[in-house]
Write a protein that holds these residues in place. Structure first.
Motif, mmCIF file in Angstrom:
data_model
loop_
_atom_site.group_PDB
_atom_site.id
_atom_site.type_symbol
_atom_site.label_atom_id
_atom_site.label_comp_id
_atom_site.label_asym_id
_atom_site.label_seq_id
_atom_site.Cartn_x
_atom_site.Cartn_y
_atom_site.Cartn_z
ATOM 1 N N PRO A 221 57.738 56.871 108.458
ATOM 2 C CA PRO A 221 57.515 57.244 109.863
ATOM 3 C C PRO A 221 56.617 58.466 110.023
ATOM 4 N N ASP A 222 56.558 59.317 109.012
ATOM 5 C CA ASP A 222 55.691 60.494 109.091
ATOM 6 C C ASP A 222 54.206 60.125 109.091
ATOM 7 N N LEU A 223 53.916 58.895 108.661
ATOM 8 C CA LEU A 223 52.526 58.440 108.585
ATOM 9 C C LEU A 223 52.148 57.508 109.738
ATOM 10 N N LYS A 224 53.074 57.227 110.619
ATOM 11 C CA LYS A 224 52.845 56.225 111.656
ATOM 12 C C LYS A 224 51.585 56.516 112.467
ATOM 13 N N GLY A 225 50.745 55.493 112.566
ATOM 14 C CA GLY A 225 49.514 55.609 113.333
ATOM 15 C C GLY A 225 48.399 56.326 112.613
ATOM 16 N N ARG A 226 48.632 56.708 111.390
ATOM 17 C CA ARG A 226 47.619 57.452 110.634
ATOM 18 C C ARG A 226 47.354 56.819 109.264
ATOM 19 N N VAL A 227 47.503 55.507 109.221
ATOM 20 C CA VAL A 227 47.345 54.749 107.970
ATOM 21 C C VAL A 227 46.243 53.708 108.153
ATOM 22 N N SER A 228 45.421 53.526 107.136
ATOM 23 C CA SER A 228 44.449 52.438 107.156
ATOM 24 C C SER A 228 44.553 51.620 105.872
ATOM 25 N N PHE A 229 44.308 50.331 106.016
ATOM 26 C CA PHE A 229 44.185 49.421 104.882
ATOM 27 C C PHE A 229 42.752 48.903 104.855
ATOM 28 N N LEU A 230 42.398 48.209 103.801
ATOM 29 C CA LEU A 230 41.018 47.753 103.635
ATOM 30 C C LEU A 230 40.778 46.404 104.303
ATOM 31 N N SER A 231 39.602 46.214 104.816
ATOM 32 C CA SER A 231 39.242 44.947 105.457
ATOM 33 C C SER A 231 38.849 43.890 104.437
ATOM 34 N N GLU A 232 38.898 44.210 103.172
ATOM 35 C CA GLU A 232 38.703 43.239 102.102
ATOM 36 C C GLU A 232 40.053 42.612 101.772
ATOM 37 N N MET A 233 40.180 41.303 102.035
ATOM 38 C CA MET A 233 41.455 40.611 101.922
ATOM 39 C C MET A 233 42.098 40.775 100.556
ATOM 40 N N ARG A 234 41.338 40.597 99.495
ATOM 41 C CA ARG A 234 41.919 40.594 98.160
ATOM 42 C C ARG A 234 42.522 41.940 97.791
ATOM 43 N N ASP A 235 41.903 43.025 98.227
ATOM 44 C CA ASP A 235 42.454 44.346 97.938
ATOM 45 C C ASP A 235 43.748 44.594 98.704
ATOM 46 N N THR A 236 43.685 44.390 100.017
ATOM 47 C CA THR A 236 44.847 44.702 100.842
ATOM 48 C C THR A 236 46.025 43.800 100.520
ATOM 49 N N VAL A 237 45.815 42.503 100.513
ATOM 50 C CA VAL A 237 46.920 41.582 100.239
ATOM 51 C C VAL A 237 47.401 41.736 98.801
ATOM 52 N N GLY A 238 46.467 41.931 97.871
ATOM 53 C CA GLY A 238 46.861 42.110 96.475
ATOM 54 C C GLY A 238 47.775 43.306 96.288
ATOM 55 N N MET A 239 47.455 44.420 96.933
ATOM 56 C CA MET A 239 48.292 45.613 96.809
ATOM 57 C C MET A 239 49.656 45.420 97.472
ATOM 58 N N VAL A 240 49.696 44.691 98.588
ATOM 59 C CA VAL A 240 50.985 44.408 99.235
ATOM 60 C C VAL A 240 51.809 43.453 98.370
ATOM 61 N N LEU A 241 51.166 42.464 97.770
ATOM 62 C CA LEU A 241 51.884 41.575 96.851
ATOM 63 C C LEU A 241 52.560 42.371 95.739
ATOM 64 N N LEU A 242 51.834 43.312 95.161
ATOM 65 C CA LEU A 242 52.409 44.136 94.098
ATOM 66 C C LEU A 242 53.608 44.921 94.611
ATOM 67 N N SER A 243 53.515 45.449 95.825
ATOM 68 C CA SER A 243 54.620 46.229 96.387
ATOM 69 C C SER A 243 55.851 45.370 96.642
ATOM 70 N N GLN A 244 55.634 44.055 96.752
ATOM 71 C CA GLN A 244 56.737 43.117 96.972
ATOM 72 C C GLN A 244 57.211 42.474 95.671
ATOM 73 N N GLY A 245 56.718 42.986 94.556
ATOM 74 C CA GLY A 245 57.147 42.475 93.263
ATOM 75 C C GLY A 245 56.510 41.165 92.863
ATOM 76 N N LYS A 246 55.404 40.812 93.496
ATOM 77 C CA LYS A 246 54.707 39.554 93.195
ATOM 78 C C LYS A 246 53.440 39.832 92.400
ATOM 79 N N SER A 247 53.002 38.823 91.682
ATOM 80 C CA SER A 247 51.823 38.969 90.843
ATOM 81 C C SER A 247 50.576 38.475 91.548
#
Length: 417
Positions: A221-247
């Motif tokens: 919550p300390d970061l709310k509204g002050r976060v950006s992700f990348l508009s490159e699908m493979r980077d953003t989704v890939g990093m979220v997959l890793l955070s969810q324990g997926k390969s």
């Protein structure tokens, strides 16, 4: 094709090195759209004004293999398309590049260098009409991200390299780049640079609080509204997959949908402010963006300019990819282009390029040369990854045509593209 057929005619030491790479190499890194906010797109009609001649029609419409006479022996030129800000630049003259001048001095071949690759998809649209029609694009060498490079190879729109012309590249290619699933054995491409996707934050903007994970970007919550992700699908989704324990190498459609849903939740709650190309840098430096996903090469300069910027390799791991040199089908100066590829796989030259752009080199053995040029950079794991980093690296697997269409559509809707 059998391995012995591919390596036939190579010098013995080079042949053995290349065959070892084929049997021992592992999958290489996969991804990037260096979304330069420079507005330098060049239309086909204006290519000649930028040094690249207009496309020439060929006698055949077969775009799967070149039947065009190579003019390299009589025309000592090579037409090279690259991304902006992705090569060494003279301090006094931005149009001068020492490495290209060195190549010309060594070979007599003049390089017509153009920065007209601003986005993979945009560039594909630019060259597709000529390539689909079996025509020369006016380019002899181009740099594209691995997933787009793989697409062009699948379509038969890239020339197979003559191995005898790229012996430095075969011998000096880093082992981790040798066997990408989209170009096994590097028959069509060689890396220009490797890119690492990590977490970055401005410690002044976070009041000294460390940001160490993608989960924190999505939830803190300390970061709310002050976060950006990348508009490159493979980077953003890939990093979220890793955070969810997926390969990212083995994910399913359900895994992908779960990652998109997690991002959508953060968008809806306004945790994520925006999705960006590499234009996140200014806002991260100013503190308007407190934390984000970032590309390692960008962080070299950002950190040099602002000591408040930090980066973290998440415990879950990180994504890596490559931008690659390819010779488009029907290129008029194929051998000259291959000589240029090979030139950049000399450790001294590769170190010069790395010192200039700050991205990972595909050439092995550059540390001593890089230490002479930029000792701090030679010790930076964003430039020369450590063994610890190598243990955490992941790649985003190649997609089928159907998957690419479906996944990109869902991501486009997510980011409002």
């Amino acid at each position: 094709m059998e391995l012995h057929e591919i390596t036939a005619g190579l010098p013995e030491p080079v042949r053995k090195a290349w065959e070892r790479s084929m049997t021992n190499g592992r999958a290489a890194m996969t991804r990037r759209t260096l979304l330069r906010a420079t507005g330098l797109a060049v239309g086909a009609g204006s290519l000649a004004a930028c040094g690249i001649p207009p496309a020439r029609s060929t006698a055949t419409g077969d775009s799967t293999a070149s039947l065009v006479k190579d003019l390299s022996d009589t025309e000592k030129v090579v037409n090279f398309s690259n991304w902006p800000l992705y090569i060494d630049v003279d301090d006094k003259d931005k149009n001068k590049h020492a490495s290209l001048d060195e190549f010309t001095a060594a070979t007599g071949i003049k390089v017509r260098y153009t920065e007209d690759v601003n986005d993979n998809v945009e560039f594909f649209g630019k060259v597709k009409p000529q390539l689909a029609a079996g025509q020369d694009t006016g380019r002899d060498l181009m740099v594209l991200t691995d997933w787009m490079a793989g697409k062009l190879i699948r379509l038969g729109w890239v020339e197979k390299l003559t191995m005898a012309n790229v012996t430095n590249a075969i011998t000096n290619l880093e082992s981790r780049f040798r066997a990408p699933d989209w170009d096994p054995g590097r028959l069509y491409s060689y890396p220009w640079a490797g890119i690492q996707t990590v977490v970055a934050y401005n410690k002044k903007a976070t009041n000294g609080k460390a940001v160490t994970s993608v989960a924190q970007l999505l939830d803190d919550p300390d970061l709310k509204g002050r976060v950006s992700f990348l508009s490159e699908m493979r980077d953003t989704v890939g990093m979220v997959l890793l955070s969810q324990g997926k390969s990212p190498e083995k994910f399913t459609a359900d895994d992908y949908n779960a990652a998109i849903a997690r991002l959508q939740k953060a968008v809806d709650s306004k945790q994520i402010r925006k999705f960006t190309g590499n234009d996140y840098g200014q806002e991260l430096s100013s503190g308007d963006i407190a934390a984000c996903l970032a590309w390692g090469g960008d962080l070299i300069q950002l950190r040099a300019d602002n000591p408040d910027i930090e980066y973290v390799i998440p415990e879950d791991g990180y994504l890596a990819s490559t931008d690659n040199m390819l010779v488009p089908a029907k290129a008029q100066h194929k051998k000259n282009a291959e000589k240029l590829i090979d030139f950049y796989f000399q450790p001294k030259v590769a170190a010069e390029l790395t010192a200039a752009i700050g991205y990972v080199s595909g050439c092995a053995g550059i540390k001593d040369e890089l230490t002479k040029l930029a000792p701090d950079m030679a010790e930076n794991p964003l430039v020369l990854p450590t063994a610890e980093m190598a243990a955490k690296v992941h790649v985003f697997r190649s997609l089928t045509e159907a998957e690419e269409s479906e996944f990109e559509d869902k991501f486009s809707k997510l980011i409002g593209a």
